[in-house]
Scaffold this motif. Structure first.
Motif, mmCIF file in Angstrom:
data_model
loop_
_atom_site.group_PDB
_atom_site.id
_atom_site.type_symbol
_atom_site.label_atom_id
_atom_site.label_comp_id
_atom_site.label_asym_id
_atom_site.label_seq_id
_atom_site.Cartn_x
_atom_site.Cartn_y
_atom_site.Cartn_z
ATOM 1 N N ASN A 7 0.821 -1.207 0.000
ATOM 2 C CA ASN A 7 0.000 0.000 0.000
ATOM 3 C C ASN A 7 0.860 1.264 0.000
ATOM 4 N N PRO A 9 2.482 4.685 -1.834
ATOM 5 C CA PRO A 9 2.092 5.641 -2.869
ATOM 6 C C PRO A 9 3.106 5.654 -4.018
ATOM 7 N N TYR A 69 -1.670 3.712 -5.534
ATOM 8 C CA TYR A 69 -1.137 2.884 -4.449
ATOM 9 C C TYR A 69 -0.979 1.450 -4.943
#
Length: 70
Positions: A7, A9, A69
Motif C-alpha cells: 500500500n 504511494p 497505491y
C-alpha cells in the motif's frame, strides 16, 4: 496491484509532448529536469506539489499527476 500488501504511494506523471523531433528534444530536457528534482527530494510525497509547480513555471509542457497505491 489490487489488494497489494505494501500500500505504498506511487506518483504517476504524464507529460504531453507533440510528436516531432524538435518537441522531443525540448521535452527530453524538461524530463531530465523533473527527474533530477524528484531524485533530490528528501520527502517526495510532501515536495511533489512544489516540484510540479516549479516544473510548469519553467517548461511549457502540460503535466497530469496522480497518486496511485500498490
Amino acid at each position: 496491484m489490487k489488494g497489494g500488501e505494501l500500500n505504498r504511494p506511487v506518483h504517476v506523471i504524464n507529460v504531453e509532448i507533440k510528436d516531432n523531433h524538435g518537441e522531443a528534444l525540448i521535452a527530453g530536457k524538461a524530463l531530465l529536469d523533473i527527474a533530477t528534482r524528484i531524485e533530490a527530494a528528501a520527502d517526495l510525497d510532501s515536495e511533489m506539489d512544489m516540484i510540479l509547480k516549479k516544473q510548469q513555471e519553467k517548461h511549457p509542457h502540460q503535466l497530469l499527476h496522480a497518486v496511485m497505491y500498490y
